[in-house]
Design an enzyme around this catalytic site. Structure first.
Site, PDB file in Angstrom:
ATOM      1  N   PRO A 175      -0.693  22.399  14.765  1.00 39.39           N
ATOM      2  CA  PRO A 175      -0.991  21.132  14.103  1.00 39.39           C
ATOM      3  C   PRO A 175      -1.940  21.333  12.917  1.00 39.39           C
ATOM      4  CG  PRO A 175      -2.329  21.350  16.061  1.00 39.39           C
ATOM      5  CD  PRO A 175      -1.495  22.596  15.974  1.00 39.39           C
ATOM      6  N   CYS A 176      -2.002  20.302  12.112  1.00 42.86           N
ATOM      7  CA  CYS A 176      -2.914  20.298  10.972  1.00 42.86           C
ATOM      8  C   CYS A 176      -4.340  20.451  11.466  1.00 42.86           C
ATOM      9  CB  CYS A 176      -2.760  18.977  10.232  1.00 42.86           C
ATOM     10  SG  CYS A 176      -4.266  18.275   9.586  1.00 42.86           S
ATOM     11  N   PRO A 177      -5.259  21.111  10.853  1.00 42.06           N
ATOM     12  CA  PRO A 177      -5.090  21.789   9.558  1.00 42.06           C
ATOM     13  C   PRO A 177      -4.865  23.286   9.741  1.00 42.06           C
ATOM     14  CG  PRO A 177      -7.400  21.611  10.042  1.00 42.06           C
ATOM     15  CD  PRO A 177      -6.670  21.153  11.268  1.00 42.06           C
TER      16      PRO A 177
ATOM     17  N   ALA B 123      -1.003  15.201   9.030  1.00 41.69           N
ATOM     18  CA  ALA B 123       0.111  16.021   8.629  1.00 41.69           C
ATOM     19  C   ALA B 123       0.593  16.785   9.853  1.00 41.69           C
ATOM     20  CB  ALA B 123      -0.324  16.979   7.539  1.00 41.69           C
TER      21      ALA B 123
END
Ligand code: SF4
Ligand code: SF4
Lengths: 80, 417, 236
Positions: free
Chosen positions: A17-19, B194
């Site tokens: 997952p981000c980041p 994101a």
């Protein structure tokens, strides 16, 4: 962009997952010489926005983005 | 440190001295009531992690340069020079504080340690000694705002790929888009992280509720806030504000990200749209009957971790509990009063710093792990990406044997068709 | 000797009261006029009565009661004594009807209040010497406690000292004359005050009080004025 890109290192960041993709990439790229190219594999759609922006803000070059399969491949050339 | 650098740093310091900050710096009586408030101190027992000790590190510099006393009689307050050693202390203090503001509940004056630490963080940026990874992430976010056209197409294409997963969760009427983007006049702009895991379940719920929504091009998380840079924080926020105005939405809904929610709620207070967390929106859907949940999906006792920036600092307490009431009949509170909930130990950018902080994060959150253990639950729910990552790490490290889940995905999984 | 007494009881008093008043006012004005914090600093859950809540937090320290009950008892006793002692000093200027709701002579408790006050100060001092408050403390914190202790012990025990002389010396009337003289800018220490056997106690009391007043505007004691606005910020 048909010419084959010579990859010096591959980072497999699928499922992260981000980041994390950006974090790992910014570390990973330090392991190749300036001018060499890394290939990053990501399944995160956010990466499609992250990588173009990250390469610009960090001063590296995004050579190519391959979105054809399930996994997106980014080819990044280390410039700094 | 040469005089010029010092003057530049002191100028940054001065800019931070509004009335609230000055109250905080003038007042601490070093009474020690906040001693046990900090999870880092409670877990590790080192005096340097007591919140008052943390701000004294900033305050000593304040006393030296911003109080007449610092010239006349510096030793009375142990005023300290701003130099390399001081910067090191500031770093240690600021990046071991998650900004959870639990100590603020304890202090009889309500001194805000997170706010005082923002001075430390700003000075570190000024001296180029901040964790560069956070600045890098912040700059990437800002760059995204500038170069939307560069990635717009490919991003939309990437999101398209997710649609079949959304449809799997919630079958759609023909002709609808499972993940709408760039819709002018939508009611609600959803700012996700994101990441597929933040988009898919929420999209399913929006569609089930028949919401007229649109997905933001930008991610919610604000790395500018983590690194404590007001300028970057604002630039990152502006991307979303501009998008919301361009699309003329009525509501901006922030995904499960504590910092993003608090920053948005605070800094967008007088915008033409309202700001809500996804949890509030989901609770609203349940209340008005727009979605129905199947409580049989979940077995075993459940507890909820209140993300500091959403609950204590953001005011969303009741909604997650209301939602969970529709998902389980064995809900257990973790803390007798939610405002006293321990921080997960991952805030303030610590989780974003990844492996580097892992050891510290595990040690400093021992009290959190104990708290989870005491509840005896099998499912641990939270509503913040940062907390989720940290709680997962804790789960592995302390072998808590719980299933760490996002509230949104639980709602999505329990949707009744 | 007289010169010294005159200095402490008159000129130094003028000086320190001036520093206290001007210093406190200027500093507060300066602080309050700084730009306002743009974002909310509130802690949730929110209660409706924000001002009332802030006043409650400021004067009754509920968080201290919850987390450090013993300290809280001492804090409340300390601040209550402080308040009553201030009232007692005001009564040295003149009788206030309102304070006579509970009928009493000047200085409720005849020095007892001061003694209790000193006990709380000793407790604070003792607490500061123990870890972890010890590591948090800076010299200023000790100085203030010691100053207050010296002020209170000499001040309050003057009543006891008076009993040596069967309460004949330094009566309330003498203080009133002294303070009135100060107030009307006819600085003169009454003869009775100078001659009494225990007048040295008054001089010591006033001397340390002067030091405290001078230090006040620049010290953490400013929390007396800043506590309310800070608590209001927390309440939203
Ligand atoms: S409780 Fe407040 S006043 Fe007391 S030491 Fe902690 S921060 Fe300072
Ligand atoms: S804000 Fe949280 S982490 Fe920071 S000092 Fe206070 S309790 Fe500790």
């Amino acid at each position: 962009m048909n010419e084959e890109i010579k990859v010096d290192k591959t980072l497999d960041l699928k499922g992260l997952p981000c980041p994390m993709p950006i974090l790992k990439t910014s570390r990973g790229i330090k392991e190749v010489e300036i001018g060499q190219v890394i290939e990053v594999l990501s399944t995160d759609p956010g990466s499609l926005a992250d990588f173009p922006s990250w390469t610009r803000s960090s001063g590296n070059e995004l050579l190519k983005t391959d979105q054809s399969g399930e996994v997106t491949k980014f080819y990044i050339k280390r410039l700094v | 440190m040469d005089q010029n650098t010092r003057n530049d740093l002191l100028q940054l310091f001065r800019e931070k001295l509004n009335s609230a900050m000055t109250y905080y710096l003038e007042t601490c009586t070093r009474c020690g009531i906040c001693t046990e408030a900090c999870h880092v101190y409670a877990s590790m027992g080192q005096v340097k992690h007591i919140s008052a000790y943390r701000h004294e590190i900033v305050r000593r510099i304040y006393k030296k340069y911003f109080k007449a006393r610092g010239k006349v009689w510096p030793s009375v307050g142990e005023a300290k020079e701003l130099n390399e050693t001081a910067l090191e202390e500031l770093y240690e203090s600021a990046y071991s504080c998650t900004g959870c503001r639990r100590c603020m509940v304890y202090c009889p004056f309500g001194i805000d340690t997170q706010m005082i630490m923002s001075i430390a963080k700003l000075l570190l940026i000024g001296a180029h000694s901040e964790p560069e990874i956070l600045t890098l992430l912040a700059d990437t976010s800002i760059e995204k705002g500038k170069s939307l056209d560069l990635f717009k197409e490919s991003f939309m294409e990437g999101v398209k790929k997710l649609e079949k997963d959304v449809v799997k969760k919630w079958k759609m009427e023909a002709g609808e888009t499972a993940i709408p983007m760039d819709v002018v006049g939508a009611d609600l702009l959803f700012v996700a992280l994101a990441g597929a895991h933040s988009i898919i379940p929420t999209a399913a719920v929006f569609n089930a509720a028949g919401e007229h929504w649109t997905l933001s091009f930008f991610e919610a998380v604000n790395f500018g806030a983590f690194v404590g840079d007001p300028t970057r924080t604002q630039l990152i926020l502006d991307r979303i504000l501009n998008e919301a105005k361009r699309l003329k939405v009525k509501e901006v809904c922030i995904c499960e990200c504590g910092t993003a929610f608090r920053v948005m709620k605070q800094l967008a207070a007088d915008q033409p749209f309202k700001v809500s967390s996804i949890t509030e929106v989901h609770a609203r859907y349940i209340k008005s009957g727009r979605i129905k949940l199947d409580p049989s999906k979940l077995n075993g006792p459940v507890t909820y971790h209140d993300p500091c920036q959403i609950a204590r600092n953001g005011g969303v307490f009741d909604e997650p509990r209301y939602i969970l009431k529709h998902l389980t009949n064995d809900f257990r509170e973790m803390s007798p009063e939610p405002k006293y909930n321990w921080c997960c130990g991952g805030g303030g950018g610590l989780v974003a710093l990844g492996e580097d902080t892992l050891d510290f994060r595990m040690k400093s959150a021992r009290v959190k792990a104990d708290q989870i253990k005491t509840t005896g639950v099998t499912t641990l729910v939270t509503a913040c990406e940062n907390c989720h990552t940290q709680l997962n790490n804790l789960n592995d490290h302390y072998q808590l044997g719980v299933n760490v889940k996002f509230l949104t995905s639980m709602v999505a999984d329990a949707l009744m068709q | 000797m007289d010169a010294l007494y005159n200095f402490v009881l008159i000129y130094m008093v003028y000086f320190s009261v001036a520093v206290f008043l001007v210093g406190t006012t200027l500093r507060l004005v300066k602080i309050f006029r700084k730009p306002k914090q743009a974002t909310s600093l509130q802690i949730y859950p929110e209660k409706r009565a924000k001002w009332l809540g802030a006043i409650y937090d400021t004067f009754l320290f509920p968080s201290a009661r919850k987390h450090k009950p013993v300290l809280w008892v001492f804090l409340i006793v300390f601040h209550a004594c402080l308040l009553l002692l201030i009232i007692g000093h005001l009564e040295l200027f003149e009788e206030f009807k309102i304070f006579q709701l509970i009928p009493h002579e000047v200085f409720l408790g005849n020095g007892f209040l001061g003694l209790i006050f000193c006990v709380t100060l000793l407790y604070f001092l003792f607490r500061r010497l123990l870890s972890p408050v010890r590591e948090l403390s800076v010299p200023e914190d000790y100085y203030i406690l010691i100053l207050l202790f010296l002020i209170a012990i000499f001040g309050s025990q003057m009543d006891w000292a008076r009993s040596w002389y069967g309460y004949e010396e330094m009566v309330v009337g003498d203080y009133r004359t002294y303070l009135l003289n100060l107030l009307t800018l006819k600085p003169e220490v009454p003869y009775n005050v100078l001659i009494a056997g225990h007048s040295f106690m008054l001089v010591v009391h006033v001397f340390f009080a002067n030091l405290f007043l001078i230090f006040f505007p620049f010290s953490q004691s400013m929390h007396s004025f800043l506590s309310l606005p800070m608590n209001k910020l927390r309440r939203g």
